[in-house]
Design a protein around this motif. Structure first.
Motif, PDB file in Angstrom:
ATOM      1  N   VAL A 289      -5.120   0.497   1.573  1.00  0.00           N
ATOM      2  CA  VAL A 289      -5.082   1.621   2.524  1.00  0.00           C
ATOM      3  C   VAL A 289      -6.388   1.593   3.304  1.00  0.00           C
ATOM      4  N   PRO A 290      -6.405   2.205   4.481  1.00  0.00           N
ATOM      5  CA  PRO A 290      -7.688   2.272   5.197  1.00  0.00           C
ATOM      6  C   PRO A 290      -8.718   3.056   4.380  1.00  0.00           C
ATOM      7  N   ARG A 291      -9.954   2.576   4.363  1.00  0.00           N
ATOM      8  CA  ARG A 291     -11.025   3.255   3.630  1.00  0.00           C
ATOM      9  C   ARG A 291     -11.198   4.661   4.211  1.00  0.00           C
ATOM     10  N   ASP A 292     -11.185   5.661   3.329  1.00  0.00           N
ATOM     11  CA  ASP A 292     -11.300   7.053   3.773  1.00  0.00           C
ATOM     12  C   ASP A 292     -12.046   7.839   2.698  1.00  0.00           C
ATOM     13  N   PHE A 293     -13.348   8.045   2.924  1.00  0.00           N
ATOM     14  CA  PHE A 293     -14.181   8.737   1.943  1.00  0.00           C
ATOM     15  C   PHE A 293     -13.827  10.217   1.829  1.00  0.00           C
ATOM     16  N   VAL A 294     -13.304  10.801   2.901  1.00  0.00           N
ATOM     17  CA  VAL A 294     -12.924  12.216   2.855  1.00  0.00           C
ATOM     18  C   VAL A 294     -11.744  12.409   1.896  1.00  0.00           C
ATOM     19  N   VAL A 295     -10.741  11.570   2.013  1.00  0.00           N
ATOM     20  CA  VAL A 295      -9.583  11.651   1.118  1.00  0.00           C
ATOM     21  C   VAL A 295     -10.013  11.317  -0.311  1.00  0.00           C
ATOM     22  N   ALA A 296     -10.826  10.290  -0.469  1.00  0.00           N
ATOM     23  CA  ALA A 296     -11.317   9.932  -1.805  1.00  0.00           C
ATOM     24  C   ALA A 296     -12.045  11.116  -2.438  1.00  0.00           C
ATOM     25  N   ARG A 297     -12.911  11.771  -1.663  1.00  0.00           N
ATOM     26  CA  ARG A 297     -13.669  12.917  -2.183  1.00  0.00           C
ATOM     27  C   ARG A 297     -12.727  14.030  -2.635  1.00  0.00           C
TER      28      ARG A 297
ATOM     29  N   GLY B  22       0.794  -1.222   0.000  1.00  0.00           N
ATOM     30  CA  GLY B  22       0.000   0.000   0.000  1.00  0.00           C
ATOM     31  C   GLY B  22       0.828   1.274   0.000  1.00  0.00           C
ATOM     32  N   ASP B  23       1.887   1.326   0.839  1.00  0.00           N
ATOM     33  CA  ASP B  23       2.710   2.540   0.918  1.00  0.00           C
ATOM     34  C   ASP B  23       3.392   2.845  -0.415  1.00  0.00           C
ATOM     35  N   ARG B  24       4.000   1.824  -1.009  1.00  0.00           N
ATOM     36  CA  ARG B  24       4.683   2.043  -2.297  1.00  0.00           C
ATOM     37  C   ARG B  24       3.682   2.343  -3.410  1.00  0.00           C
ATOM     38  N   THR B  25       2.511   1.727  -3.344  1.00  0.00           N
ATOM     39  CA  THR B  25       1.480   2.001  -4.346  1.00  0.00           C
ATOM     40  C   THR B  25       1.056   3.464  -4.288  1.00  0.00           C
ATOM     41  N   ILE B  26       0.723   3.948  -3.083  1.00  0.00           N
ATOM     42  CA  ILE B  26       0.301   5.338  -2.921  1.00  0.00           C
ATOM     43  C   ILE B  26       1.422   6.282  -3.349  1.00  0.00           C
ATOM     44  N   HIS B  27       2.641   5.978  -2.921  1.00  0.00           N
ATOM     45  CA  HIS B  27       3.788   6.808  -3.293  1.00  0.00           C
ATOM     46  C   HIS B  27       3.946   6.866  -4.819  1.00  0.00           C
ATOM     47  N   GLY B  28       3.797   5.726  -5.478  1.00  0.00           N
ATOM     48  CA  GLY B  28       3.939   5.674  -6.937  1.00  0.00           C
ATOM     49  C   GLY B  28       2.877   6.481  -7.662  1.00  0.00           C
ATOM     50  N   TYR B  29       1.630   6.344  -7.221  1.00  0.00           N
ATOM     51  CA  TYR B  29       0.566   7.106  -7.877  1.00  0.00           C
ATOM     52  C   TYR B  29       0.705   8.601  -7.604  1.00  0.00           C
TER      53      TYR B  29
ATOM     54  N   GLY C  39      -8.080   8.190  -5.677  1.00  0.00           N
ATOM     55  CA  GLY C  39      -9.420   8.322  -5.110  1.00  0.00           C
ATOM     56  C   GLY C  39     -10.087   6.973  -4.930  1.00  0.00           C
ATOM     57  N   SER C  40      -9.950   6.117  -5.920  1.00  0.00           N
ATOM     58  CA  SER C  40     -10.580   4.796  -5.850  1.00  0.00           C
ATOM     59  C   SER C  40      -9.955   3.916  -4.777  1.00  0.00           C
ATOM     60  N   LEU C  41      -8.638   4.001  -4.620  1.00  0.00           N
ATOM     61  CA  LEU C  41      -7.991   3.213  -3.571  1.00  0.00           C
ATOM     62  C   LEU C  41      -8.555   3.579  -2.198  1.00  0.00           C
ATOM     63  N   TYR C  42      -8.719   4.868  -1.953  1.00  0.00           N
ATOM     64  CA  TYR C  42      -9.273   5.300  -0.663  1.00  0.00           C
ATOM     65  C   TYR C  42     -10.773   5.031  -0.573  1.00  0.00           C
ATOM     66  N   PHE C  43     -11.493   5.178  -1.688  1.00  0.00           N
ATOM     67  CA  PHE C  43     -12.936   4.915  -1.694  1.00  0.00           C
ATOM     68  C   PHE C  43     -13.218   3.448  -1.363  1.00  0.00           C
ATOM     69  N   LEU C  44     -12.442   2.557  -1.957  1.00  0.00           N
ATOM     70  CA  LEU C  44     -12.645   1.119  -1.772  1.00  0.00           C
ATOM     71  C   LEU C  44     -11.916   0.556  -0.552  1.00  0.00           C
TER      72      LEU C  44
END
Length: 176
Positions: free
Chosen positions: A58-66, A26-33, A49-54
């Motif tokens: 990563v922990p689900r976080d609708f605020v970050v996804a939004r 997850g950390d490397r994925t987020i860093h890469g994107y 957005g989709s990673l956080y939405f789903l």
């Protein structure tokens, strides 16, 4: 990632896909994107957005996804913003904002959002609604586009509310 993103955001994106799909880091994925996004790859924004939405890697976080979706111009992001506001995911439920985002997606040709707009109008008022005509129009539009895409007849097959709307409306409402 750092050496890839200034000149080749596509490469940073591909590396992120590797970490997402093959390594499941997850950390490397987020860093890469994020590196791909910093390099100008706008598709990385929707993916983040989709990673956080789903809640994928990563922990689900609708605020970050939004926040990621609000910066996007993609119809898929607009649909998910509609869902966030309709269901109150990480924010107060707001059917008016939901409808606005579904309208934005519909303007971009997203058929599913047209159906959602019809359902919002359908649910806006009690048994007989002044919004029945709008609801019918959006539901028919969504089913027309689906019928055209699939080459089959679907009118009424997609929504049980189609029959309810026709029974609540007078012929003058439908023909007006």
């Amino acid at each position: 990632f750092e050496s890839a993103h200034p000149r080749t955001p596509w490469l940073a994106n591909r590396i992120a896909v590797f970490y997402r799909c093959d390594v499941r880091d997850g950390d490397r994925t987020i860093h890469g994107y994020k590196a791909a996004l910093a390099g100008g790859d706008k598709s990385a924004r929707d993916t983040l957005g989709s990673l956080y939405f789903l809640g994928e890697l990563v922990p689900r976080d609708f605020v970050v996804a939004r926040e990621y979706y609000l910066k996007s111009s993609d119809s898929g992001a607009a649909i998910l913003l509609g869902q966030i506001y309709l269901k109150g995911l990480g924010t107060a439920a707001d059917p008016i904002k939901a409808k606005q985002w579904y309208l934005e997606a519909a303007r971009q040709g997203a058929r599913w959002s047209m159906h959602k707009i019809g359902k919002i109008y359908y649910n806006m008022n009690g048994i007989k609604s002044e919004y029945d005509v709008e609801a019918m129009a959006w539901i028919l539009a969504s089913e027309y586009f689906i019928e055209a895409a699939l080459g089959t007849k679907t009118i009424g097959g997609m929504s049980g509310i189609f029959g309810t709307l026709t029974s609540r409306m007078k012929s003058g409402d439908i023909l007006a």
